[in-house]
Every structure is written in structure tokens, then in C-alpha cells.
Design a protein around this motif. Structure first.
Motif, mmCIF file in Angstrom:
data_model
loop_
_atom_site.group_PDB
_atom_site.id
_atom_site.type_symbol
_atom_site.label_atom_id
_atom_site.label_comp_id
_atom_site.label_asym_id
_atom_site.label_seq_id
_atom_site.Cartn_x
_atom_site.Cartn_y
_atom_site.Cartn_z
ATOM 1 N N ALA A 1 0.813 -1.209 0.000
ATOM 2 C CA ALA A 1 0.000 0.000 0.000
ATOM 3 C C ALA A 1 0.849 1.263 0.000
ATOM 4 C CB ALA A 1 -0.935 -0.005 1.209
ATOM 5 N N ARG A 2 2.105 1.132 0.360
ATOM 6 C CA ARG A 2 2.988 2.287 0.361
ATOM 7 C C ARG A 2 3.250 2.740 -1.070
ATOM 8 N NH1 ARG A 2 7.539 0.294 4.706
ATOM 9 N NH2 ARG A 2 6.155 0.348 6.509
ATOM 10 N N PRO A 3 3.601 4.014 -1.244
ATOM 11 C CA PRO A 3 3.931 4.494 -2.593
ATOM 12 C C PRO A 3 5.088 3.677 -3.188
ATOM 13 C CG PRO A 3 3.671 6.338 -1.109
ATOM 14 C CD PRO A 3 3.628 5.105 -0.265
ATOM 15 N N GLY A 4 4.875 3.170 -4.369
ATOM 16 C CA GLY A 4 5.901 2.362 -5.028
ATOM 17 C C GLY A 4 5.929 0.920 -4.557
ATOM 18 N N GLY A 5 4.991 0.518 -3.731
ATOM 19 C CA GLY A 5 4.985 -0.847 -3.206
ATOM 20 C C GLY A 5 4.831 -1.906 -4.281
ATOM 21 N N ILE A 6 3.995 -1.626 -5.245
ATOM 22 C CA ILE A 6 3.803 -2.567 -6.338
ATOM 23 C C ILE A 6 5.078 -2.691 -7.163
ATOM 24 C CG2 ILE A 6 2.508 -2.968 -8.468
ATOM 25 C CD1 ILE A 6 0.826 -3.520 -6.089
ATOM 26 N N LEU A 7 5.806 -1.578 -7.299
ATOM 27 C CA LEU A 7 7.066 -1.622 -8.044
ATOM 28 C C LEU A 7 8.075 -2.534 -7.362
ATOM 29 C CD1 LEU A 7 7.354 2.116 -9.071
ATOM 30 C CD2 LEU A 7 6.571 0.184 -10.439
#
Length: 106
Positions: free
Chosen positions: A89-95
């Protein structure tokens, strides 16, 4: 797939009735060909799965993964899912997943 097979037979000139067709279509024997467990009877069997092969694979994968899904429904599994969800859920987590995938590929 019975309708497709029946229409194919009718197109080639088979004069048989629908009842005769279904009697021959459902004449199956056990088979060891993966992923299917039945096949058309030798000789005049007409059974065909066509493009529905994925349903057998879907059932097999579902049964194999069932213990893992049961674990994810337990308190420990729920905590694990919540931790992973928090990281993603953190920014860039999917990356981060893409980075792991790219590093694993080399």
C-alpha cells in the motif's frame, strides 16, 4: 461440446438421430491422458472436450492450492496478508514486486 460435434456430423451428412448421437457421444472410457480422466470409446466414440480443457486444470489447481487458502484464512495467515498489504500500500509498493521479479530473472 456435444452441439458442435453434432452439427459437424450433420454437416458431413450423418443421418443419425439426436438420441443416437448422444448415446455415442457419452460412450467414454477412463483415460490416463493428462489432464483428462475420460476419453471417447475406441471405435465409434464421439466424446470431445474441445476448448473446455481449462476447466479440468482449474479444478486441479484449486484442489492443490486449497491448503494454502485455508492457511490464509487462519489468524496467522490473516496477519501475513495484512503485513504484505501494508507493504504494497505504500507508494511504489507494487514496483517492489516488479523489482523482485526482475532480480530473480537474472
Amino acid at each position: 461440446m456435444p452441439l458442435q460435434v453434432y452439427l459437424g456430423l450433420r454437416r458431413t451428412g450423418d443421418p443419425g438421430s439426436v438420441a443416437d448421437f448422444y448415446a455415442r457421444f457419452w460412450d467414454v472410457r477412463p483415460s490416463l491422458h493428462v489432464p483428462f480422466v475420460v476419453a471417447a470409446a475406441p471405435g465409434n466414440g464421439l466424446f470431445e472436450t474441445g476448448h473446455l480443457w481449462f476447466l479440468v486444470c482449474l479444478l486441479a489447481f484449486s484442489l492443490l492450492l486449497l491448503p494454502g487458502f485455508r492457511f490464509l484464512d487462519s489468524p496467522r495467515g490473516i496477519r501475513l496478508v495484512e503485513r504484505v498489504a501494508g507493504l504494497l500500500a505504500r507508494p511504489g509498493g507494487i514496483l517492489f514486486l516488479a523489482l523482485l521479479s526482475a532480480c530473480r530473472g537474472t
